[in-house]
Scaffold this active site. Structure first.
Site, mmCIF file in Angstrom:
data_model
loop_
_atom_site.group_PDB
_atom_site.id
_atom_site.type_symbol
_atom_site.label_atom_id
_atom_site.label_comp_id
_atom_site.label_asym_id
_atom_site.label_seq_id
_atom_site.Cartn_x
_atom_site.Cartn_y
_atom_site.Cartn_z
ATOM 1 N N TYR A 154 -4.525 0.907 3.929
ATOM 2 C CA TYR A 154 -3.332 0.529 3.159
ATOM 3 C C TYR A 154 -2.285 -0.119 4.062
ATOM 4 C CZ TYR A 154 0.742 1.091 0.103
ATOM 5 O OH TYR A 154 1.871 0.875 -0.658
ATOM 6 N N SER A 194 5.838 -2.087 1.415
ATOM 7 C CA SER A 194 5.888 -0.633 1.456
ATOM 8 C C SER A 194 6.445 -0.224 2.803
ATOM 9 C CB SER A 194 4.472 -0.066 1.273
ATOM 10 O OG SER A 194 4.399 1.291 1.662
#
Length: 272
Positions: free
Chosen positions: A152, A139
């Site tokens: 995250y 990501s």
């Protein structure tokens, strides 16, 4: 013989789009996710394209014994695997002090250990064949540190390190490793996302904010990520930034303090 790809998190979103694309490109598919009914739905879509029926194996990639069974079934069925696409993951947002240790484990167990489990199970096969491709979905959160997305980002920075170090070690052995770095994607992101806040209202506000962002037309789609994965596999690229992730990374490199300030203002909500 057709090349074979194993895709985790294949029942929806990026995994589903990737499965359909690789099927159209002539690959045999091994599709895995937790829910068999959703996997079978994707398998039916694949067959509607005139492609062979995929092998569908329900599996929780956080459980190494289930992953071992998955890989055994895949190799028994096809005899070989050419490409592993690690895609299963969960998003998390909120003040770092609002996350319990259980929350931390939930995110890291899936986003990082899920990848480690599949790689560990399949790597001996790749090494024996002296070929294979591993694609890890990371990501932009694995490149750009972002406040209120600490849990995250931790998992995705770890995936980035895993990917880059694997690439450095395995490339001379004939195994290609690639990292894919999307920004927010209009996918099934919200279904399993973890939101925490100073109270329940704050957590719900965070969820609503992200849902509104995902409605913006310029936000990339699962098919954009699937195309990036195909590009990485076909052209043996070690890293691909998807769409707007290029802008985020470029801005961070030029103005790291400014980007973090903007992120804090946009994501702090009730946090002091």
């Amino acid at each position: 013989m057709a090349p074979t790809v194993l895709i985790t998190g294949a029942s929806q979103g990026i995994g589903k789009a990737t499965a359909l694309l690789f099927a159209r490109k002539g690959y045999d598919l091994v599709l895995t996710a937790r829910h068999l009914d959703r996997l079978e739905s994707v398998a039916q879509e694949v067959q509607s394209l005139g492609c062979p029926a995929p092998l569908t194996v329900p599996c929780d990639v956080t459980d190494p014994s289930q992953v071992d069974t998955l890989v055994e079934k895949a190799l028994d069925h096809y005899g070989y695997i050419d490409v592993l696409i690690n895609n299963a993951g969960v998003f998390a947002e909120g003040p770092v002090d609002g996350f319990s240790l259980s929350d931390w484990h939930q995110v890291i167990d899936l986003n990082l250990w899920g990848y480690i489990h599949t790689i560990h199970a399949l790597l001996p096969h790749f090494l024996q064949r002296k070929s294979g491709t591993i694609v890890n979905l990371s990501s932009i959160g694995g490149k750009v540190p972002t406040p209120y997305v600490v849990v995250y980002c931790t998992s995705k920075f770890a995936v980035t390190g895993l990917t880059e170090s694997l690439h450095a070690e395995l490339k001379p052995k004939g195994i290609h490793v690639c990292g894919i770095y999307p920004n927010l994607i209009k996918s099934s992101l919200m279904e399993r996302a973890v939101f925490r806040g100073s109270d329940e209202e704050d957590a719900q506000i965070r969820r609503d904010q992200l849902e509104n962002v995902l409605k913006v037309p310029m936000v990339e789609k699962p098919e954009d990520v699937a195309n990036a994965i195909w590009d990485a596999v076909k052209n043996q690229k070690s890293e691909i930034m998807v769409g707007s992730a290029n802008v985020s990374q470029g801005f961070y490199r030029l103005f790291p303090g400014a980007l973090q300030w903007v992120s804090r203002q946009g994501l702090k909500n009730k946090d002091n």
